[in-house]
Design a protein around this motif. Structure first.
Motif, PDB file in Angstrom:
ATOM      1  N   THR A   1      -8.908   2.815  -0.145  1.00  0.00           N
ATOM      2  CA  THR A   1      -9.286   4.069   0.524  1.00  0.00           C
ATOM      3  C   THR A   1      -8.124   4.625   1.340  1.00  0.00           C
ATOM      4  O   THR A   1      -7.789   5.813   1.239  1.00  0.00           O
ATOM      5  N   GLU A   2      -7.483   3.773   2.136  1.00  0.00           N
ATOM      6  CA  GLU A   2      -6.364   4.237   2.965  1.00  0.00           C
ATOM      7  C   GLU A   2      -5.181   4.725   2.115  1.00  0.00           C
ATOM      8  O   GLU A   2      -4.439   5.610   2.528  1.00  0.00           O
ATOM      9  N   MET A   3      -5.032   4.145   0.929  1.00  0.00           N
ATOM     10  CA  MET A   3      -3.899   4.519   0.075  1.00  0.00           C
ATOM     11  C   MET A   3      -4.024   5.928  -0.496  1.00  0.00           C
ATOM     12  O   MET A   3      -3.028   6.510  -0.915  1.00  0.00           O
ATOM     13  N   ILE A   4      -5.233   6.483  -0.522  1.00  0.00           N
ATOM     14  CA  ILE A   4      -5.405   7.831  -1.074  1.00  0.00           C
ATOM     15  C   ILE A   4      -5.290   8.916  -0.006  1.00  0.00           C
ATOM     16  O   ILE A   4      -5.273  10.101  -0.322  1.00  0.00           O
ATOM     17  N   TYR A   5      -5.181   8.518   1.266  1.00  0.00           N
ATOM     18  CA  TYR A   5      -5.206   9.497   2.354  1.00  0.00           C
ATOM     19  C   TYR A   5      -4.058  10.506   2.288  1.00  0.00           C
ATOM     20  O   TYR A   5      -4.255  11.701   2.494  1.00  0.00           O
ATOM     21  N   GLN A   6      -2.854  10.018   2.001  1.00  0.00           N
ATOM     22  CA  GLN A   6      -1.704  10.935   1.970  1.00  0.00           C
ATOM     23  C   GLN A   6      -1.818  11.937   0.828  1.00  0.00           C
ATOM     24  O   GLN A   6      -1.440  13.104   0.965  1.00  0.00           O
TER      25      GLN A   6
ATOM     26  N   GLN B   1       0.833  -1.208   0.000  1.00  0.00           N
ATOM     27  CA  GLN B   1       0.000   0.000   0.000  1.00  0.00           C
ATOM     28  C   GLN B   1       0.867   1.257   0.000  1.00  0.00           C
ATOM     29  O   GLN B   1       0.553   2.238  -0.679  1.00  0.00           O
ATOM     30  N   GLU B   2       1.932   1.222   0.764  1.00  0.00           N
ATOM     31  CA  GLU B   2       2.827   2.380   0.861  1.00  0.00           C
ATOM     32  C   GLU B   2       3.442   2.706  -0.492  1.00  0.00           C
ATOM     33  O   GLU B   2       3.599   3.882  -0.862  1.00  0.00           O
ATOM     34  N   GLN B   3       3.753   1.674  -1.252  1.00  0.00           N
ATOM     35  CA  GLN B   3       4.331   1.873  -2.582  1.00  0.00           C
ATOM     36  C   GLN B   3       3.344   2.612  -3.496  1.00  0.00           C
ATOM     37  O   GLN B   3       3.711   3.557  -4.210  1.00  0.00           O
TER      38      GLN B   3
ATOM     39  N   LEU C   1      -9.555   4.690  -9.577  1.00  0.00           N
ATOM     40  CA  LEU C   1      -9.375   3.489  -8.767  1.00  0.00           C
ATOM     41  C   LEU C   1     -10.300   2.389  -9.281  1.00  0.00           C
ATOM     42  O   LEU C   1     -11.488   2.627  -9.507  1.00  0.00           O
ATOM     43  N   THR C   2      -9.768   1.191  -9.456  1.00  0.00           N
ATOM     44  CA  THR C   2     -10.606   0.095  -9.946  1.00  0.00           C
ATOM     45  C   THR C   2     -10.010  -1.257  -9.589  1.00  0.00           C
ATOM     46  O   THR C   2      -8.799  -1.387  -9.394  1.00  0.00           O
TER      47      THR C   2
END
Length: 419
Positions: free
Chosen positions: A126-131, A98-100, A234-235
């Motif tokens: 969802t969490e990946m778009i937070y930053q 996810q971090e990548q 996102l898909t």
């Protein structure tokens, strides 16, 4: 209220006051002596088909959002920047995978790119778009998150309202009124009401109806975002339109073939229709909640009543797009007040039920596309407490959609080094 006009594209009926700053824009453009184009939704019409008795034209394509007429302008007040805001409150930890992806999205924000994230169901998109959201808000920008499905928007609104310290409007056909905010969640249709509003626009579930390959909604995306903005798609299953953009170099694509808990996607089993009752009896011995997908509303209603008679000790209900209290019913299932929930494809995406098993009745039906079946299968195995689960496709003959869905799921597992 003038504050709520910035960056919006509205008809006269949608605004209470018009001052000198508000720009009047041509609502329709005559392309030829036979064709006319709506300047809100971009749809081109044959004049004789959209002519009113008074000698003017209207747009039937976006008529549910206040009628656009050729003799009445659209109104627009150019967007103003927001104050820099660092509102993120999320304290969770991303996996290395996810971090990548999160870093790739941050790079896209910095470079004003268009990027497609092809991530398996349950990857933690969802969490990946937070930053990226926090980066845009911290720069005084406006962020929009849009999805074709109301249920997905509602779920996103709940999560982001918890994880970001700012008021977030939730816009859909039955939703509340808009209020100006740097962070907006809406259905993709609602993007038609914006003009050059967003510095970062994120489209979730781009493969879902009605967005998939819909030229009007793609027009809304381009109209709603600024010229130098970032666009993130996102898909879990890509589309023809997006694949063409990737091939042409208009869109950069990144993959995430692993779920956040590191386990593989559940590969569906195919069973003949006649095995259905027998498999329900087996599944109910486990006490795990059971989500059953039906191909049509009327079939689903009748099937639910039949199940209630055959399994009187189970707590069973049905939801579809027409169900008035469907959010309450879904919540009851989530809270385990219901043991079996029958649904149309309305719940194929954007919802998470811990430790659920998934059955599809009449999986060969034309309403179950390969994309829908992949999403449906993705409802199982999303919880780290139970990263496995049952996915059964009951059919009266396997078709291309069933075979393609299973093939794609296996391919993503292989790509993630899990098969």
């Amino acid at each position: 209220m003038k504050e709520n006009l910035y960056g919006r594209l509205l008809t006269k009926n949608e605004i209470s006051e018009i001052d000198r700053e508000v720009k009047r824009l041509e609502s329709m453009t005559e392309l030829s002596h036979t064709k006319i184009q709506c300047n809100r939704c971009g749809t081109i019409h044959i004049k004789v088909q959209v002519s009113l008795p008074i000698g003017v034209y209207y747009c039937p394509s976006c008529i549910t959002m206040q009628r656009v007429r050729s003799d009445q302008p659209l109104y627009h007040l150019p967007q103003k920047s927001f104050s820099a805001l660092s509102a993120i409150q999320w304290q969770g930890q991303l996996t290395p995978y996810q971090e990548q992806i999160s870093k790739e999205l941050l790079k896209a924000v910095e470079q004003r790119e268009q990027i497609l994230v092809h991530a398996v169901t349950g990857a933690g998109k969802t969490e990946m778009i937070y930053q990226s959201i926090d980066k845009a808000l911290s720069s005084g920008g406006a962020v929009g998150i849009a999805s074709p499905r109301i249920d997905v928007c509602i779920e996103l609104h709940g999560r982001l309202s918890r994880d970001f310290d700012c008021s977030i409007p939730l816009l859909h056909g039955e939703g509340e009124a808009f209020f100006r905010s740097p962070l907006v969640i809406c259905t993709t249709h609602q993007l038609l009401r914006f003009k050059e509003y967003f510095d970062l626009l994120i489209i979730d579930e781009v493969d879902a109806f009605p967005f998939v390959d819909n030229t009007m909604l793609y027009h809304g995306v381009e109209q709603a975002r600024k010229m130098d903005s970032t666009l993130i798609y996102l898909t879990a299953t890509s589309t023809r339109e997006l694949n063409n953009k990737v091939k042409k170099g208009q869109l950069r694509k990144v993959h995430l073939p692993r779920r956040f808990h590191g386990n593989p996607l559940v590969v569906p089993q195919t069973l003949w229709h006649t095995k259905f009752k027998e498999e329900i009896k087996k599944q109910r011995k486990s006490s795990f909640p059971l989500l059953i997908f039906a191909p049509e509303i009327e079939f689903g209603k009748a099937f639910t009543e039949k199940l209630k008679k055959e399994f009187p000790h189970e707590k069973i209900d049905f939801v579809a797009s027409t169900t008035e209290n469907r959010l309450d019913i879904v919540q009851q299932f989530r809270q385990k007040k219901l043991t079996i929930l029958v649904s149309t494809t309305i719940l194929e995406r954007g919802v998470t039920f811990p430790m659920v098993d998934v059955f599809v009745i009449d999986a060969h039906h034309h309403n179950f596309t390969s994309s829908a079946l992949i999403q449906i299968a993705g409802r199982a195995g999303r919880s780290p407490e139970r990263p496995t689960g049952l996915v059964h496709f009951f059919h009266q003959g396997k078709n291309t959609a069933i075979l393609t869905a299973i093939s794609e799921i296996k391919k993503m597992n292989k790509l993630g080094g899990l098969q």
